[in-house]
Design a protein around this motif. Structure first.
Motif, PDB file in Angstrom:
ATOM      1  N   THR A 122      47.228  65.052   4.860  1.00 17.79           N
ATOM      2  CA  THR A 122      45.884  64.642   4.445  1.00 17.79           C
ATOM      3  C   THR A 122      45.961  63.777   3.199  1.00 17.79           C
ATOM      4  OG1 THR A 122      45.590  66.669   3.137  1.00 17.79           O
ATOM      5  CG2 THR A 122      44.750  66.681   5.402  1.00 17.79           C
ATOM      6  N   CYS A 123      44.926  62.982   2.985  1.00 17.32           N
ATOM      7  CA  CYS A 123      44.825  62.132   1.804  1.00 17.32           C
ATOM      8  C   CYS A 123      44.156  62.919   0.674  1.00 17.32           C
ATOM      9  CB  CYS A 123      44.029  60.872   2.132  1.00 17.32           C
ATOM     10  SG  CYS A 123      42.236  61.142   2.248  1.00 17.32           S
ATOM     11  N   PRO A 124      44.071  62.355  -0.529  1.00 12.93           N
ATOM     12  CA  PRO A 124      43.461  63.077  -1.654  1.00 12.93           C
ATOM     13  C   PRO A 124      41.990  63.435  -1.461  1.00 12.93           C
ATOM     14  CG  PRO A 124      44.831  61.297  -2.466  1.00 12.93           C
ATOM     15  CD  PRO A 124      44.739  61.120  -0.982  1.00 12.93           C
ATOM     16  N   HIS A 125      41.327  62.819  -0.474  1.00 12.76           N
ATOM     17  CA  HIS A 125      39.930  63.146  -0.206  1.00 12.76           C
ATOM     18  C   HIS A 125      39.771  64.046   1.019  1.00 12.76           C
ATOM     19  CE1 HIS A 125      39.658  59.136  -2.379  1.00 12.76           C
ATOM     20  NE2 HIS A 125      39.123  60.005  -3.204  1.00 12.76           N
ATOM     21  N   GLY A 126      40.897  64.553   1.536  1.00 11.53           N
ATOM     22  CA  GLY A 126      40.832  65.506   2.649  1.00 11.53           C
ATOM     23  C   GLY A 126      40.867  64.888   4.023  1.00 11.53           C
ATOM     24  N   GLY A 127      40.967  63.549   4.114  1.00 13.84           N
ATOM     25  CA  GLY A 127      41.020  62.892   5.417  1.00 13.84           C
ATOM     26  C   GLY A 127      42.389  63.035   6.060  1.00 13.84           C
ATOM     27  N   THR A 128      42.411  63.154   7.368  1.00 13.53           N
ATOM     28  CA  THR A 128      43.661  63.300   8.111  1.00 13.53           C
ATOM     29  C   THR A 128      44.461  61.995   8.089  1.00 13.53           C
ATOM     30  OG1 THR A 128      42.719  64.981   9.565  1.00 13.53           O
ATOM     31  CG2 THR A 128      44.661  63.799  10.384  1.00 13.53           C
ATOM     32  N   PRO A 150      21.892  79.656   5.328  1.00 16.62           N
ATOM     33  CA  PRO A 150      22.609  79.973   4.078  1.00 16.62           C
ATOM     34  C   PRO A 150      23.935  80.671   4.371  1.00 16.62           C
ATOM     35  CG  PRO A 150      20.288  80.547   3.892  1.00 16.62           C
ATOM     36  CD  PRO A 150      20.523  80.216   5.341  1.00 16.62           C
ATOM     37  N   GLY A 151      24.863  80.510   3.456  1.00 14.30           N
ATOM     38  CA  GLY A 151      26.174  81.129   3.618  1.00 14.30           C
ATOM     39  C   GLY A 151      27.160  80.521   2.652  1.00 14.30           C
ATOM     40  N   ASN A 152      28.412  80.924   2.782  1.00 11.90           N
ATOM     41  CA  ASN A 152      29.462  80.459   1.883  1.00 11.90           C
ATOM     42  C   ASN A 152      30.336  79.416   2.577  1.00 11.90           C
ATOM     43  OD1 ASN A 152      28.611  82.296  -0.100  1.00 11.90           O
ATOM     44  ND2 ASN A 152      29.826  83.930   0.827  1.00 11.90           N
ATOM     45  N   TYR A 153      30.645  78.356   1.849  1.00  6.91           N
ATOM     46  CA  TYR A 153      31.383  77.235   2.439  1.00  6.91           C
ATOM     47  C   TYR A 153      32.408  76.686   1.439  1.00  6.91           C
ATOM     48  CZ  TYR A 153      27.652  77.416   5.872  1.00  6.91           C
ATOM     49  OH  TYR A 153      26.770  77.844   6.839  1.00  6.91           O
ATOM     50  N   ARG A 154      33.344  75.901   1.970  1.00  3.85           N
ATOM     51  CA  ARG A 154      34.333  75.223   1.137  1.00  3.85           C
ATOM     52  C   ARG A 154      34.320  73.739   1.463  1.00  3.85           C
ATOM     53  NH1 ARG A 154      39.989  74.466   1.729  1.00  3.85           N
ATOM     54  NH2 ARG A 154      39.976  75.789   3.576  1.00  3.85           N
ATOM     55  N   LEU A 155      34.356  72.898   0.439  1.00  3.95           N
ATOM     56  CA  LEU A 155      34.379  71.450   0.613  1.00  3.95           C
ATOM     57  C   LEU A 155      35.804  71.020   0.951  1.00  3.95           C
ATOM     58  CD1 LEU A 155      32.861  68.751   0.395  1.00  3.95           C
ATOM     59  CD2 LEU A 155      33.469  68.713  -2.041  1.00  3.95           C
ATOM     60  N   VAL A 156      35.998  70.454   2.153  1.00  4.02           N
ATOM     61  CA  VAL A 156      37.357  70.160   2.617  1.00  4.02           C
ATOM     62  C   VAL A 156      37.631  68.674   2.842  1.00  4.02           C
ATOM     63  CG1 VAL A 156      37.790  72.417   3.651  1.00  4.02           C
ATOM     64  CG2 VAL A 156      36.603  70.651   4.988  1.00  4.02           C
ATOM     65  N   ARG A 157      36.573  67.869   2.915  1.00  2.00           N
ATOM     66  CA  ARG A 157      36.771  66.418   3.059  1.00  2.00           C
ATOM     67  C   ARG A 157      35.573  65.684   2.492  1.00  2.00           C
ATOM     68  NH1 ARG A 157      36.347  62.180   7.352  1.00  2.00           N
ATOM     69  NH2 ARG A 157      35.667  63.637   8.956  1.00  2.00           N
ATOM     70  N   ILE A 158      35.864  64.516   1.905  1.00  2.00           N
ATOM     71  CA  ILE A 158      34.832  63.698   1.283  1.00  2.00           C
ATOM     72  C   ILE A 158      34.980  62.284   1.814  1.00  2.00           C
ATOM     73  CG2 ILE A 158      33.936  62.782  -0.899  1.00  2.00           C
ATOM     74  CD1 ILE A 158      35.458  65.164  -2.267  1.00  2.00           C
ATOM     75  N   ILE A 171      28.043  65.993 -10.749  1.00  2.00           N
ATOM     76  CA  ILE A 171      27.600  67.371 -10.518  1.00  2.00           C
ATOM     77  C   ILE A 171      28.760  68.358 -10.579  1.00  2.00           C
ATOM     78  CG2 ILE A 171      25.633  66.601  -9.127  1.00  2.00           C
ATOM     79  CD1 ILE A 171      27.185  67.479  -6.625  1.00  2.00           C
ATOM     80  N   ASN A 172      29.968  67.846 -10.867  1.00  2.00           N
ATOM     81  CA  ASN A 172      31.171  68.680 -11.017  1.00  2.00           C
ATOM     82  C   ASN A 172      31.495  69.448  -9.735  1.00  2.00           C
ATOM     83  OD1 ASN A 172      33.400  69.739 -12.352  1.00  2.00           O
ATOM     84  ND2 ASN A 172      32.269  71.497 -13.131  1.00  2.00           N
ATOM     85  N   LEU A 173      31.460  68.729  -8.605  1.00  2.00           N
ATOM     86  CA  LEU A 173      31.848  69.303  -7.317  1.00  2.00           C
ATOM     87  C   LEU A 173      33.074  68.551  -6.832  1.00  2.00           C
ATOM     88  CD1 LEU A 173      31.100  71.294  -5.009  1.00  2.00           C
ATOM     89  CD2 LEU A 173      29.779  69.429  -3.977  1.00  2.00           C
ATOM     90  N   THR A 174      34.172  69.285  -6.596  1.00  2.00           N
ATOM     91  CA  THR A 174      35.435  68.643  -6.223  1.00  2.00           C
ATOM     92  C   THR A 174      35.976  69.217  -4.923  1.00  2.00           C
ATOM     93  OG1 THR A 174      36.689  70.229  -7.569  1.00  2.00           O
ATOM     94  CG2 THR A 174      36.041  68.156  -8.620  1.00  2.00           C
ATOM     95  N   LEU A 175      36.922  68.492  -4.337  1.00  2.00           N
ATOM     96  CA  LEU A 175      37.533  68.922  -3.085  1.00  2.00           C
ATOM     97  C   LEU A 175      38.114  70.323  -3.226  1.00  2.00           C
ATOM     98  CD1 LEU A 175      38.092  67.532  -0.293  1.00  2.00           C
ATOM     99  CD2 LEU A 175      40.428  67.198  -1.106  1.00  2.00           C
ATOM    100  N   ASN A 176      37.899  71.131  -2.196  1.00  2.00           N
ATOM    101  CA  ASN A 176      38.362  72.525  -2.102  1.00  2.00           C
ATOM    102  C   ASN A 176      37.533  73.498  -2.933  1.00  2.00           C
ATOM    103  OD1 ASN A 176      40.508  72.115  -0.229  1.00  2.00           O
ATOM    104  ND2 ASN A 176      41.737  71.265  -1.887  1.00  2.00           N
ATOM    105  N   ASP A 177      36.458  73.023  -3.568  1.00  2.00           N
ATOM    106  CA  ASP A 177      35.536  73.944  -4.235  1.00  2.00           C
ATOM    107  C   ASP A 177      34.811  74.796  -3.192  1.00  2.00           C
ATOM    108  OD1 ASP A 177      36.055  73.275  -6.829  1.00  2.00           O
ATOM    109  OD2 ASP A 177      34.285  72.006  -7.102  1.00  2.00           O
ATOM    110  N   SER A 178      34.600  76.055  -3.534  1.00  2.00           N
ATOM    111  CA  SER A 178      33.784  76.948  -2.709  1.00  2.00           C
ATOM    112  C   SER A 178      32.393  77.038  -3.313  1.00  2.00           C
ATOM    113  CB  SER A 178      34.417  78.335  -2.639  1.00  2.00           C
ATOM    114  OG  SER A 178      35.697  78.269  -2.027  1.00  2.00           O
ATOM    115  N   PHE A 179      31.391  77.197  -2.462  1.00  2.00           N
ATOM    116  CA  PHE A 179      30.015  77.268  -2.944  1.00  2.00           C
ATOM    117  C   PHE A 179      29.148  78.018  -1.933  1.00  2.00           C
ATOM    118  CE2 PHE A 179      30.550  73.350  -0.571  1.00  2.00           C
ATOM    119  CZ  PHE A 179      29.471  73.363   0.301  1.00  2.00           C
ATOM    120  N   ALA A 180      27.972  78.396  -2.385  1.00  2.00           N
ATOM    121  CA  ALA A 180      27.028  79.106  -1.516  1.00  2.00           C
ATOM    122  C   ALA A 180      25.833  78.210  -1.230  1.00  2.00           C
ATOM    123  CB  ALA A 180      26.567  80.394  -2.181  1.00  2.00           C
TER     124      ALA A 180
END
Length: 218
Positions: A122-128, A150-158, A171-180
């Motif tokens: 993967t690349c630094p932005h999560g792309g294959t 609603p639920g819990n998720y992880r950011l895996v690609r941008i 907004i301080n949201l980065t790749l692989n961050d988890s959030f609700a």
């Protein structure tokens, strides 16, 4: 193939991942050219069997077009990995530099770069990163905009775009961050998430650029 034609191919591919019909108007807006210019380029690309006209979808990539797109993404994403890991670039600097270099380096250079980097997936932005001579099949395809509850998720690609990366940095949201996901508001066309003890509102238009996977716990 000219860099301009390569950019058209990537543009058509990117639109195809988000909408069912690809129009001259949308291509023109993304490429920042006039609709007649798109018509002329599309005619050439059809003659070269890179794309085909379709009544329902507008334009479709041919097998040759798909092969060329995979080759371009392989180049772009391997270059991004190299710039980040070995030249000290930040994630916000990667895209523009890779956009230039992907049109200038040879396939041999990219093969050697792939070997040097250990064939990253993967690349630094999560792309294959597609393997050599294989089509691009993104590992992550579900966007935040498609989340329905609603639920819990992880950011895996941008999606690779400088304005988007700037917004995420703000907004301080980065790749692989988890959030609700707390709320999905169809009236305001936005999604309310909680990440790093902050509540953030993300418009649907931006949520459509973010790819996520569901997780059980934060």
């Amino acid at each position: 193939m000219t860099p301009n034609k390569e950019d058209y191919l990537k543009c058509i591919y990117e639109i195809s991942t988000r909408t069912e019909k690809i129009t001259n108007k949308e291509i023109a807006e993304r490429m920042q050219v006039s609709p007649p210019a798109v018509t002329e380029m599309a005619k050439r690309m059809i003659e070269e069997e890179l794309i085909q006209k379709d009544k329902k979808a507008g334009y479709l990539l041919t097998p040759l077009g798909q092969k060329m797109v995979a080759r371009l993404y392989r180049k772009h994403r391997l270059i991004e990995v190299f710039l980040l890991e070995h030249l000290g670039y930040t994630s916000n600097q990667l895209h523009e530099e890779a956009e230039v270099l992907e049109h200038t380096v040879s396939d041999y250079f990219i093969d050697q770069l792939d070997h040097f980097l250990g064939s990253p997936k993967t690349c630094p932005h999560g792309g294959t990163i597609p393997p050599k001579d294989q089509l691009l099949e993104e590992q992550y395809q579900d966007t935040l905009e498609k989340v329905t509850s609603p639920g819990n998720y992880r950011l895996v690609r941008i999606n690779d775009s400088f304005p988007l990366l700037q917004f995420l940095e703000h907004i301080n949201l980065t790749l692989n961050d988890s959030f609700a996901v707390k709320q999905i508001d169809t009236f305001t066309q936005s999604i309310l998430i909680q990440c790093k003890e902050k509540t953030i509102t993300i418009p649907f238009a931006i949520a459509n650029e973010l790819y996520v996977v569901a997780i059980k716990d934060l």
